[in-house]
Design an enzyme around this catalytic site. Sequence first.
Site, PDB file in Angstrom:
ATOM      1  N   GLU A  68       0.844  -1.179   0.000  1.00 59.26           N
ATOM      2  CA  GLU A  68       0.000   0.000   0.000  1.00 59.26           C
ATOM      3  C   GLU A  68       0.887   1.239   0.000  1.00 59.26           C
ATOM      4  O   GLU A  68       2.029   1.202   0.459  1.00 59.26           O
ATOM      5  CB  GLU A  68      -0.916   0.012   1.226  1.00 59.26           C
ATOM      6  CG  GLU A  68      -1.824  -1.201   1.356  1.00 59.26           C
ATOM      7  CD  GLU A  68      -2.901  -1.272   0.284  1.00 59.26           C
ATOM      8  OE1 GLU A  68      -3.087  -0.266  -0.434  1.00 59.26           O
ATOM      9  OE2 GLU A  68      -3.555  -2.321   0.156  1.00 59.26           O
ATOM     10  N   ASP A  95     -18.550 -10.286  -9.525  1.00 57.93           N
ATOM     11  CA  ASP A  95     -18.477  -9.497  -8.290  1.00 57.93           C
ATOM     12  C   ASP A  95     -17.812  -8.152  -8.551  1.00 57.93           C
ATOM     13  O   ASP A  95     -18.187  -7.139  -7.941  1.00 57.93           O
ATOM     14  CB  ASP A  95     -17.701 -10.261  -7.224  1.00 57.93           C
ATOM     15  CG  ASP A  95     -17.688  -9.536  -5.885  1.00 57.93           C
ATOM     16  OD1 ASP A  95     -18.767  -9.341  -5.301  1.00 57.93           O
ATOM     17  OD2 ASP A  95     -16.593  -9.148  -5.430  1.00 57.93           O
TER      18      ASP A  95
END
Length: 316
Positions: free
Chosen positions: A234, A259
Site C-alpha cells: 500500500e 463481483d
Amino acid sequence: MESLSTKSQLDMARNVHDMGSINKMREAIASGDETVLQEAAQQFEAIFVQMMLKSMRKAQDALADEDSPFNSQQVKFYRDMHDQQLATDLTSGGGLGLADVIVKQLGQTENSYTPASVIRSDGDLSSLNRNREYKVAQAQDIALSSNSIKTQSAQKDAMFESPEQFVESLMPIAEKVAEKYGMDPKAIVSQAAVETGWGKFVIHKSDGSSSHNLFGIKANKGWQGEQAVVDTLEFNNGLPQKQKAAFRSYSSVEEAMEDYGRFITSQPRYSHAVENASDAARYTNALQEAGYATDPEYASKIMAVYNSERLSALMP
C-alpha cells in the site's frame, strides 16, 4: 557542612569561563549528590538561551555599520563572552522554566511526568517509529486472524501460464460482464493484468487453491464469503508500505468478474467512474480518484496496458 560545600561548588559552576568550576560540578556528580541535576538542567537551559542570543546577534550584525568601532572582531569576542555568562545568570534565577521541566522529567519525582526512558531510550526517533509500526502490524494480525473462521493465510502464485492464456481466458467473461454493467471489456482485462501481473501473482489460499481474485478487492465487513489474508503493498503519502490485508476469495473466474462489475456499480464513490465507463482513460482516472488503489500511478499503469501493442496483439 557537606551540603554547603556542594552548593558552593555548584554556584561556582555558573561561571562558564571558569574551567575549574566545571570540574567541581563533575565532582559533585561523581559524589552522587542529587542536587546537581538542577544545576545540569540550568546549564542546558543556558546553552539554549545562548543559542537564541547568538541568533539575535547575527541578525544585528547583518544591519550593523561595518565601519563602526563597535563592530570590530575584538568587540564581538568580548560581547559573545558576555552573552554566554548572561545566559547562565538568566537561567539561574528561574529562566524560561525549561530547567524545571528537565528536572521533573529526568528526576521522575512526580507521577504526572512520564519517565524519559519510556519516551525515548537513546534519542533515536526512528526506533520509536519502528516500535509503533510493529505494534500496528501486531494489532492488525490479531484483528485479521480473529475476523472470521473462514480467513486463511495466503500467498501469491501464478494462475495462468502465459499472457496469451490470461487474455484468452478472461476476455470472453469480461465481455459478458461489460455488456451487463455497461463497461469496457478491454479496460477490465487491463486492470486485471495490472493487479495480477498478467495472472502471475494471483492470491492463492493456504491449501494451494486460487482465490480467483483478479482485481484486488478486499474483504470488507459486508463480505460474507471466504477470505484470504496476504501481504500487500500500500502507498502512504506516496511511499510504499508492506501490510497484511484480507481479500475476497471466489470459486471461479466468472464469480470474480461478476463481483467486480457488481462492486463497481453498487458503490456510490465509483459513480463518476460508472458514468465514464465507455471512456477507458476517464474510467481509470475516476477509479483512482475514488480511492480504488493507493498507488499514485494506478490509472496510468492500467492505460499503459490498455494501449500496449502486447494487449492488442492478444485480442481476438
